[in-house]
Design an enzyme around this catalytic site. Structure first.
Site, PDB file in Angstrom:
ATOM      1  N   LYS A 194      59.291  30.621  42.406  1.00 50.11           N
ATOM      2  CA  LYS A 194      59.061  29.449  41.566  1.00 50.11           C
ATOM      3  C   LYS A 194      58.419  29.866  40.250  1.00 50.11           C
ATOM      4  O   LYS A 194      57.294  30.357  40.228  1.00 50.11           O
ATOM      5  CB  LYS A 194      58.137  28.447  42.250  1.00 50.11           C
ATOM      6  CG  LYS A 194      58.002  27.155  41.432  1.00 50.11           C
ATOM      7  CD  LYS A 194      56.880  26.264  41.898  1.00 50.11           C
ATOM      8  CE  LYS A 194      55.552  26.570  41.248  1.00 50.11           C
ATOM      9  NZ  LYS A 194      55.486  26.278  39.801  1.00 50.11           N
ATOM     10  N   SER A 247      45.604  31.514  38.700  1.00 51.75           N
ATOM     11  CA  SER A 247      44.152  31.430  38.567  1.00 51.75           C
ATOM     12  C   SER A 247      43.447  31.824  39.867  1.00 51.75           C
ATOM     13  O   SER A 247      44.016  31.742  40.951  1.00 51.75           O
ATOM     14  CB  SER A 247      43.749  30.004  38.197  1.00 51.75           C
ATOM     15  OG  SER A 247      43.908  29.163  39.312  1.00 51.75           O
ATOM     16  N   THR A 248      42.189  32.245  39.721  1.00 51.29           N
ATOM     17  CA  THR A 248      41.392  32.604  40.889  1.00 51.29           C
ATOM     18  C   THR A 248      41.163  31.394  41.788  1.00 51.29           C
ATOM     19  O   THR A 248      41.195  31.514  43.018  1.00 51.29           O
ATOM     20  CB  THR A 248      40.061  33.235  40.441  1.00 51.29           C
ATOM     21  OG1 THR A 248      40.357  34.510  39.844  1.00 51.29           O
ATOM     22  CG2 THR A 248      39.109  33.451  41.601  1.00 51.29           C
ATOM     23  N   GLY A 251      44.210  30.927  43.757  1.00 53.40           N
ATOM     24  CA  GLY A 251      44.317  32.086  44.657  1.00 53.40           C
ATOM     25  C   GLY A 251      43.458  31.923  45.896  1.00 53.40           C
ATOM     26  O   GLY A 251      43.884  32.203  47.016  1.00 53.40           O
ATOM     27  N   GLU A 268      47.365  38.066  42.396  1.00 48.11           N
ATOM     28  CA  GLU A 268      46.974  38.644  41.104  1.00 48.11           C
ATOM     29  C   GLU A 268      46.351  37.505  40.331  1.00 48.11           C
ATOM     30  O   GLU A 268      47.051  36.596  39.904  1.00 48.11           O
ATOM     31  CB  GLU A 268      48.222  39.225  40.434  1.00 48.11           C
ATOM     32  CG  GLU A 268      47.898  40.339  39.463  1.00 48.11           C
ATOM     33  CD  GLU A 268      47.609  39.797  38.088  1.00 48.11           C
ATOM     34  OE1 GLU A 268      46.444  39.422  37.854  1.00 48.11           O
ATOM     35  OE2 GLU A 268      48.522  39.739  37.272  1.00 48.11           O
ATOM     36  N   CYS A 302      45.837  37.590  31.708  1.00 42.69           N
ATOM     37  CA  CYS A 302      44.777  37.661  32.712  1.00 42.69           C
ATOM     38  C   CYS A 302      43.906  38.898  32.522  1.00 42.69           C
ATOM     39  O   CYS A 302      42.740  38.894  32.874  1.00 42.69           O
ATOM     40  CB  CYS A 302      45.366  37.643  34.115  1.00 42.69           C
ATOM     41  SG  CYS A 302      46.748  38.761  34.299  1.00 42.69           S
ATOM     42  N   GLU A 399      37.036  32.441  32.461  1.00 38.13           N
ATOM     43  CA  GLU A 399      38.287  32.836  31.834  1.00 38.13           C
ATOM     44  C   GLU A 399      38.808  31.685  30.973  1.00 38.13           C
ATOM     45  O   GLU A 399      39.058  30.595  31.468  1.00 38.13           O
ATOM     46  CB  GLU A 399      39.323  33.189  32.910  1.00 38.13           C
ATOM     47  CG  GLU A 399      40.611  33.722  32.338  1.00 38.13           C
ATOM     48  CD  GLU A 399      41.608  34.135  33.416  1.00 38.13           C
ATOM     49  OE1 GLU A 399      41.722  33.436  34.439  1.00 38.13           O
ATOM     50  OE2 GLU A 399      42.270  35.168  33.228  1.00 38.13           O
TER      51      GLU A 399
END
Lengths: 490, 290
Positions: A194, A247-248, A251, A268, A302, A399
């Site tokens: 996707k 994004s963390t 994730g 990642e 990133c 970030e």
């Protein structure tokens, strides 16, 4: 900040004439279905969404919104292709298909580059010279691994995992698709991928190319949609492996959603890289590295060097040179070959960046932003940096994913290292010095998966990429990137 | 226990091992460990969350130094642990037997434990060469990838075999430069705790290995959730524990390694991938040319 006369004597000296990349040779359909089992099909519920050009706010195309029922179809197609064709094919033949994708991508590179810049807003110079060539190189690199996997893992018998569910971000749309698809296919898996909802077009063009390349139906399936579509892939019981870049926060949600299950995963995630400039660095080169580190791809990176640490004795010089260099950066039409900084990818992202600019000032940081005109329509942000910020500032800790740099100073090596590592992230880092021993001490000390010394933001298919700590799990690229798509039996 | 003997034997107090010292659990609680007939062998510490947190602090403090120790030195220290265990072989056999292991099995497990330490001692200065890479990038850069320890590893050791299982998980983690906190076997903790004494006499720096005894049901959530732990290695538990560990681990994107079905007595448990499990890959770029 008091800016002395700009020694680069650039602004006002002359104007660049527009040099737009031509778009008359590219084809973007007015509507795209989902690429499932070798064909473009209508979404079950018949829903579509717009993908727009962030530089003009105009619609480029309408793209299918995949629901769980569509994802289910795609996973089943991938499973069938895995069991009946792809896992049975001789590895060398599998490799030849992947080589073919690489070659066809090279043939159509300019078309893909133009579409990438239209859909995502990145400067054509970057999509033309970096994104698309690297994507092709990625397929070429992994193609050759297909029949050599046992040499990568001594003492093991590598086997594919099955169906890989892959969700990728909007900052490097085609390149991330290549990072995900190439190793998965080389290792013998089939794929449901996707692309991000703001940048689906090059993935859909890749689907066309994959069909042209004659890949067996179902080996690669591409479904479009937003977060819900991604969740449907991640949580589908027929998926054996999840690969996510984003994004963390998301994730961590994925890690929790997969907890206790059998699916393997690679993540990642975000970053807040330190870029450390010592007094003995080649300052002009370092300034170029800082610019590349934070303003490459509008800062939508990133691994961007978003925290600059400058040794105190050269801080004024570096900041002055940086602000002068920033005045020369051309912000504008992504399709113009002179453009340095293109459009911010979406309205949502622009709002987020603007919020951070306010937060940084509210927390006492002093903001410096390049001057220069911006186009009237579209989403734009002038390159910016903060000075006078501290380790606890949000613009230092979080970030931003935009062209915003946070500058701090240091006196000693140990102070620089400690500040650099004082973050939950650990994706990348940079160090600038002419002393070899200092380079190695710093690159060893940085808790990060990729470290650039006297350079920044370099990528290559042979080079593993991925983070320590909350920047992710696993590596992509190189020999180490194969690992994520294999079961290593004895 | 002896009755009416000339001499009353001295029983050992089994304590936990944190930062190179042998404290009792701060909680003051204990677990009774019995032999097969139900007679008391020893009271071991029922470690608390606080003990675990203290152990993590010690492990974190010791980590940079241990990671910086040369591969040669780490190998020699692992070898030294084997030497010390060999010297106390009879004690460990007796301890395993007291817990109900047959004489032959006890001897085999102690021998295997010693040999496993030798095996990983030999890997300490070799795994890097097997798993690292110089990457032929297209641009004019020198680019290489090396392994680095993840940092602080929390280990839920297998219940069975108590000693061999613990040794098999400690050795690869420290060979690779990690420091660790291990929860010893719940059912066979005695030899595991005695193993701390071997470590203590083997030049292993304080804090590199920390060993707790206690209940998994009580401690597993802390092993999985602690924000200053980089990886958790779990050798026990079903799907439910796996879900619990992975859910909590997500808070700081901890790496999780499950070694549930490993047969620690099998030759398959001898491989350098056990080291690689708790390593990160770091890639470094530098331009070529001036």
């Amino acid at each position: 900040m008091a800016t002395a006369e700009n020694t680069l004597a650039f602004s006002g000296g002359w104007e660049y004439a527009p040099a737009p990349e031509s778009t008359d040779h590219i084809e973007v359909a007015s509507r795209y279905g989902l690429f499932i089992d070798g064909d473009f099909v209508r979404p079950e519920k018949g829903r579509y969404f717009d993908t727009i050009n962030p530089a003009t706010e105009e619609r480029l195309s309408r793209v299918a919104l995949a629901g769980p029922e569509d994802v289910d179809k795609a996973v089943k197609a991938a499973r069938k292709a895995y069991s009946s064709v792809w896992s049975r094919m001789k590895p060398a033949e599998r490799g030849k298909y992947i080589f073919r994708i690489a070659r066809m991508l090279q043939e159509r590179a300019r078309e893909f580059a133009a579409i990438e810049s239209l859909d995502g807003g990145k400067p054509i110079r970057e999509s033309r010279d970096i994104d698309i060539p690297l994507a092709a190189a990625h397929f070429f690199y992994y193609a050759g691994w297909a029949d050599k996997l046992e040499y990568a893992f001594p003492g093991r018998r590598p086997r594919p995992l099955g169906v890989a569910g892959q969700v990728i971000p909007w900052n490097f749309p085609l390149l991330m698709a290549a990072w995900k698809i190439a190793p998965a296919l080389a290792a013998g898996n089939t794929v449901v991928l996707k692309p991000a909802e703001t940048t689906p077009l090059t993935a859909l063009k890749l689907a066309e190319l994959i069909a042209d390349a004659g890949l067996p139906p179902g080996v690669v399936n591409i479904v479009t949609g937003a977060g819900d579509t991604g969740s449907a892939i991640v949580e589908h019981p027929g998926v054996n492996k999840v690969a996510f870049t984003g994004s963390t926060a998301v994730g961590k949600r994925i890690q929790k959603a997969l907890a206790g299950g059998r699916k393997s995963y690679t993540l990642e995630l975000g970053g807040k890289a330190a870029n450390i400039v010592f007094a003995d660095a080649a300052i002009d080169q370092a300034v170029e590295g800082i610019v590349n580190g934070i303003f490459f791809n509008q800062g939508h990176v990133c691994c961007a060097g978003s925290r600059l640490f400058v040794q105190e004795s050269v801080a004024d010089e570096v900041v002055e040179k940086l602000s002068q260099r920033m005045e020369t950066l051309i912000v504008g039409d992504p399709l113009d070959k002179n453009t340095d900084i293109g459009a911010i990818n979406s309205k949502m992202q622009l709002d987020k960046i603007r919020d951070y600019l306010k937060v940084g000032e509210a927390e006492g940081g002093s903001l410096h932003q390049a001057s220069g005109k911006l186009p009237r329509k579209g989403y734009w942000c002038r390159p910016a940096f903060f000075t006078g910020v501290s380790q606890s500032s949000r613009v230092v800790q979080e970030e931003i994913f935009g062209p915003v740099l946070a500058i701090q100073t240091f006196r000693t090596f140990d102070e620089a290292l400690e500040k650099a590592n004082n973050t939950p992230y650990g994706l990348s880092g940079g160090v600038w010095t002419d002393k070899g021993a200092k380079i190695f001490r710093m690159t060893q000390g940085l808790k990060a998966g990729v470290v650039w010394a006297n350079t920044f933001n370099k990528f290559d298919p042979t080079s593993p990429f991925g983070g320590y700590k909350e920047s992710g799990v696993g590596r992509e690229g190189g020999l180490h990137g194969l690992d994520a798509y294999l079961r290593l039996g004895e | 226990m002896a009755t009416a003997a000339d001499r009353v034997p001295v029983a050992k107090t089994y304590k936990i091992y944190i930062d190179g010292k042998f404290p009792r659990t701060e909680s003051g609680r204990y677990l009774a460990i019995n032999d097969k007939r139900g007679a008391l062998l020893a009271n071991v510490c029922r470690s608390s969350r606080k003990d675990f947190r203290n152990a993590v602090v010690a492990a974190r403090k010791a980590q940079p130094g241990w990671a910086k120790a040369s591969a040669y030195l780490r190998g020699q220290i692992l070898y030294r642990i084997a030497e010390m265990l060999e010297g106390r072989r009879e004690q460990f056999v007796a301890e395993l037997r007291a817990g109900g292991v047959t004489a032959k099995a006890a001897e085999q497990d102690v021998d295997r434990s010693i040999d496993r330490l030798i095996y990983f001692a030999g890997w300490a200065d070799k795994y890097q060469q097997v798993f690292s890479a110089v990457n032929p990038v297209s641009s004019s850069h020198f680019n290489f990838s090396v392994l680095e320890p993840m940092g602080v590893v929390a280990i839920i050791a297998p219940d069975e075999p108590g000693l061999l299982g613990l040794v098999s998980n400690i050795a690869p983690a420290i060979a690779g430069g990690n420091t660790l906190v291990a929860l010893a076997s719940e059912t066979e903790p005695l030899s595991a705790i005695s193993f701390a004494e071997v470590l203590h006499a083997s030049d292993v720096p304080a804090g590199v290995v920390n060993i707790l005894s206690g209940l998994k049901s009580e401690l597993i959530e802390h092993f999985a959730s602690h924000m200053d732990v980089n990886a958790v290695v779990c050798c026990e538990g079903g799907r439910k524990q796996r879900r619990q560990v992975q859910t909590l681990a997500a808070e700081n994107v901890k790496r999780t390694v499950f070694r549930i079905d490993t047969d620690w007595r099998d030759a398959g448990a001898l491989n350098p991938y056990l080291i690689r499990d708790t390593q990160e890959v770091k890639t470094t770029w530098h331009p070529i040319g001036v």
